[in-house]
Enzyme design. Sequence first.
Site, short mmCIF file in Angstrom:
data_model
loop_
_atom_site.label_atom_id
_atom_site.label_comp_id
_atom_site.label_asym_id
_atom_site.label_seq_id
_atom_site.Cartn_x
_atom_site.Cartn_y
_atom_site.Cartn_z
N SER A 36 0.85 -1.19 0.00
CA SER A 36 0.00 0.00 0.00
C SER A 36 0.89 1.25 0.00
O SER A 36 1.79 1.35 -0.82
CB SER A 36 -0.96 -0.03 1.18
OG SER A 36 -2.00 0.92 1.00
N ASP A 184 -10.00 -3.25 -6.51
CA ASP A 184 -9.65 -2.37 -5.39
C ASP A 184 -10.76 -1.37 -5.10
O ASP A 184 -11.18 -0.62 -5.98
CB ASP A 184 -8.35 -1.63 -5.69
CG ASP A 184 -7.63 -1.19 -4.44
OD1 ASP A 184 -8.30 -0.67 -3.53
OD2 ASP A 184 -6.40 -1.37 -4.36
N HIS A 240 -8.12 -4.49 -2.14
CA HIS A 240 -6.82 -3.97 -1.72
C HIS A 240 -6.11 -4.91 -0.75
O HIS A 240 -6.65 -5.25 0.31
CB HIS A 240 -7.01 -2.59 -1.07
CG HIS A 240 -5.75 -1.81 -0.94
ND1 HIS A 240 -5.02 -1.39 -2.02
CD2 HIS A 240 -5.07 -1.38 0.16
CE1 HIS A 240 -3.96 -0.71 -1.60
NE2 HIS A 240 -3.97 -0.70 -0.29
#
Length: 257
Positions: A36, A184, A240
């Site tokens: 991330s 995502d 994600h």
Amino acid sequence: MENSFFMNVNDQVREVCSQLAKDPHLKGGYNAMGFSQGGQFLRAVAQRCPSPPMLNLISIGGQHQGVYGFPRCPGESSHICDWIRKTLDLGAYTQAVQEHLVQAEYWHDPLKEDDYRKNSIFLADINQERVQAKLEQAVSLTCLNRFSSDLDLFSIAFIQGINETYKKNLMALKKFVMVKFLNDTMVDPPISEWFGFYKSGQAKETIPLKETLLYKEDRLGLQEMDKAGKLVFLGVKGDHLHFSEEWFYTTILPFLQ
């Protein structure tokens, strides 16, 4: 955990660089993997701290062109998430917010590109996007100073804006792997994970890396890296940071061997 929200990213990068430089086991180089926001943070390490050398950079869900939305903050019921959203909406580019809220430092508002380029203390810097702001300042100076050469001013502004060291250091990577999560719902826009973003001036149409000025002008060396086969774009089904061990072992680990 608090540092991921409230510690200035530039300070975090500086601390990581210091620790890496002190580790004798890393003198020959090392591989880096960021998850991330860690993806763009480690890219900053690669660009700013060439010793010891980063060999391969793997960004898993990193937002390299930033974000323009915070749809699913980790810990959806958390008061911190609600506070972050409100703060970003009110003043992402104010000095106080930039220096104390991590997410503001890679907040990229396509409707306020001038504010972003001039006031983003992290992302606009590592993406060489402060160039335009420098050139705009040069135009103002030229208008005010009749004795200065337009060419000289623009040359100085360009030199100040483009950090050739950033470009050289990033291009030294053997591979720059970018993983995008195909479903995502946390990153807005998801194409930022492949270095794409919204087309400037609106927040609906996105463009891929190759259509951005960053690529066309090759400010970071990404075009040259792409032609050399150093850029790797991977897509994985899932939200994600949702991936299987099998995918990780078969797809990611080979880049570390």
